[in-house]
Design an enzyme around this catalytic site. Sequence first.
Site, PDB file in Angstrom:
ATOM      1  N   TYR A 174     -13.576 -18.546  -0.519  1.00 53.12           N
ATOM      2  CA  TYR A 174     -14.081 -19.375   0.572  1.00 53.12           C
ATOM      3  C   TYR A 174     -13.551 -18.911   1.911  1.00 53.12           C
ATOM      4  O   TYR A 174     -12.647 -18.073   1.980  1.00 53.12           O
ATOM      5  CB  TYR A 174     -13.731 -20.850   0.325  1.00 53.12           C
ATOM      6  CG  TYR A 174     -12.288 -21.237   0.584  1.00 53.12           C
ATOM      7  CD1 TYR A 174     -11.266 -20.866  -0.277  1.00 53.12           C
ATOM      8  CD2 TYR A 174     -11.945 -21.984   1.714  1.00 53.12           C
ATOM      9  CE1 TYR A 174      -9.949 -21.230  -0.029  1.00 53.12           C
ATOM     10  CE2 TYR A 174     -10.633 -22.370   1.964  1.00 53.12           C
ATOM     11  CZ  TYR A 174      -9.642 -21.986   1.088  1.00 53.12           C
ATOM     12  OH  TYR A 174      -8.346 -22.355   1.341  1.00 53.12           O
ATOM     13  N   LYS A 188      -8.692 -15.186  -0.808  1.00 51.15           N
ATOM     14  CA  LYS A 188      -8.857 -16.605  -0.461  1.00 51.15           C
ATOM     15  C   LYS A 188      -9.704 -17.303  -1.523  1.00 51.15           C
ATOM     16  O   LYS A 188     -10.895 -17.571  -1.322  1.00 51.15           O
ATOM     17  CB  LYS A 188      -9.477 -16.725   0.936  1.00 51.15           C
ATOM     18  CG  LYS A 188      -9.273 -18.103   1.562  1.00 51.15           C
ATOM     19  CD  LYS A 188      -9.537 -18.039   3.048  1.00 51.15           C
ATOM     20  CE  LYS A 188      -9.558 -19.404   3.723  1.00 51.15           C
ATOM     21  NZ  LYS A 188      -8.338 -20.179   3.606  1.00 51.15           N
ATOM     22  N   GLU A 231       4.422 -19.143   2.774  1.00 53.48           N
ATOM     23  CA  GLU A 231       3.527 -19.715   3.801  1.00 53.48           C
ATOM     24  C   GLU A 231       3.421 -21.211   3.588  1.00 53.48           C
ATOM     25  O   GLU A 231       3.987 -21.768   2.646  1.00 53.48           O
ATOM     26  CB  GLU A 231       2.153 -19.041   3.732  1.00 53.48           C
ATOM     27  CG  GLU A 231       1.480 -19.167   2.377  1.00 53.48           C
ATOM     28  CD  GLU A 231       0.231 -18.303   2.220  1.00 53.48           C
ATOM     29  OE1 GLU A 231      -0.456 -18.027   3.209  1.00 53.48           O
ATOM     30  OE2 GLU A 231      -0.062 -17.941   1.062  1.00 53.48           O
ATOM     31  N   LEU A 254      -1.717 -15.260   2.324  1.00 50.65           N
ATOM     32  CA  LEU A 254      -3.056 -15.037   2.858  1.00 50.65           C
ATOM     33  C   LEU A 254      -2.933 -14.331   4.203  1.00 50.65           C
ATOM     34  O   LEU A 254      -2.070 -14.682   5.015  1.00 50.65           O
ATOM     35  CB  LEU A 254      -3.777 -16.375   3.045  1.00 50.65           C
ATOM     36  CG  LEU A 254      -5.244 -16.194   3.423  1.00 50.65           C
ATOM     37  CD1 LEU A 254      -6.064 -15.725   2.224  1.00 50.65           C
ATOM     38  CD2 LEU A 254      -5.836 -17.473   3.978  1.00 50.65           C
TER      39      LEU A 254
HETATM   40  N1  PDD Z   1      -6.537 -22.381   5.081  1.00 53.73           N
HETATM   41  N2  PDD Z   1      -2.414 -19.500   4.243  1.00 53.73           N
HETATM   42  C1  PDD Z   1      -3.111 -20.287   3.420  1.00 53.73           C
HETATM   43  C2  PDD Z   1      -2.582 -20.527   2.049  1.00 53.73           C
HETATM   44  C3  PDD Z   1      -4.325 -20.874   3.840  1.00 53.73           C
HETATM   45  O1  PDD Z   1      -5.026 -21.652   2.992  1.00 53.73           O
HETATM   46  C4  PDD Z   1      -4.786 -20.646   5.161  1.00 53.73           C
HETATM   47  C5  PDD Z   1      -6.073 -21.210   5.673  1.00 53.73           C
HETATM   48  C6  PDD Z   1      -4.008 -19.821   5.999  1.00 53.73           C
HETATM   49  C7  PDD Z   1      -4.427 -19.500   7.416  1.00 53.73           C
HETATM   50  O2  PDD Z   1      -5.508 -18.609   7.437  1.00 53.73           O
HETATM   51  P1  PDD Z   1      -6.554 -18.626   8.636  1.00 53.73           P
HETATM   52  O3  PDD Z   1      -5.777 -18.458   9.882  1.00 53.73           O
HETATM   53  O4  PDD Z   1      -7.424 -17.470   8.357  1.00 53.73           O
HETATM   54  O5  PDD Z   1      -7.257 -19.966   8.587  1.00 53.73           O
HETATM   55  C8  PDD Z   1      -2.837 -19.259   5.501  1.00 53.73           C
HETATM   56  C9  PDD Z   1      -7.801 -22.954   5.466  1.00 53.73           C
HETATM   57  C10 PDD Z   1      -7.874 -23.337   6.904  1.00 53.73           C
HETATM   58  C11 PDD Z   1      -8.154 -24.091   4.518  1.00 53.73           C
HETATM   59  O6  PDD Z   1      -7.914 -23.907   3.346  1.00 53.73           O
HETATM   60  O7  PDD Z   1      -8.686 -25.112   4.952  1.00 53.73           O
END
Ligand code: PDD
Length: 287
Positions: free
Chosen positions: A33, A151, A183, A207
């Site tokens: 996703y 992801k 993270e 991620l």
């Molecule tokens: N989550 N690390 C994890 C485990 C994440 O699920 C996310 C993002 C990030 C940040 O990635 P980005 O900057 O590309 O959004 C880091 C999204 C926002 C979610 O699951 O809703």
Amino acid sequence: MTRTVYVNGDYLPEDEAKVSIFDRSFLMADGVYEVTSVLGGKLIDFDGHLARLERSLGELDMQKPEAFDDLLDIHRELVRRNELVDGMIYLQVSRGSAGDRDFVFPDPEEVKPTLVLFTQSKPGLADSPAAKTGIKVISIEDIRWGRRDIKTVQLLYPSMGKMMAKKAGCDDAWMVEDGFVTEGTSNNAYIVKGSKIITRQLSNDILHGITRAAVLRFAREAQMEVEERSFTIDEAKEADEGFVTSASAFVLPVVEIDGVALNGGSPGPVAARLREIYLDESLKSAI
Ligand code: PDD
């Protein structure tokens, strides 16, 4: 207004959208996703999210959906149809449905991926109260699988982590492996020491955040010092500041870790500055 969603080529009212009970994302978490934020009706960091989607699909040997090259148009059409001003667009691709349950991947010639997108309206997304107060985090063990760079929709443990945080009267959890912070449950984690911004280096352990990449680039352009290395949870508790980044939160200050206050329990200046720069610059390049 009924939300219009996208499923495999069709724009439908949300209550008419259907996916098979045999879809592999439902049975096996065999899906990936992306979440792209929308500010003022425009997409933030769209190219980055599309590139990471392509990478996630490749790493899992999953076909690109037929509409891959139309994804920008589909995002924009959903914004238009839902009159979305501020919020997010959620996109999911799964390996599709072979009409039964089987561990073996279906033949990609026969089974096409499932593509679903929907909008989430969050008026005033960029002015969230948490940006002013900061968030409190707890630390929890990171027991996720070893390919966190992909992801995937396997979000049970991050979801449990949020619940653990909530139960402890906090907002989120930082996951820790061998003493080192990986993270946040849905964001990348940072500490600030003096004027130096420290965040874990990229690997399969975290991620590769699209917001992370942008924030680090803007920080370097603003002559701020950045160090990409692992840090322990103990080091974090002694840091001058903490913050997290994600597509939905942008840059959010962390003011407490396991009950230990950072920067006297108030958002720090580095996080505040980065949030401002990130929002300004991203809005300029929003499409
Ligand atoms: N989550 N690390 C994890 C485990 C994440 O699920 C996310 C993002 C990030 C940040 O990635 P980005 O900057 O590309 O959004 C880091 C999204 C926002 C979610 O699951 O809703």
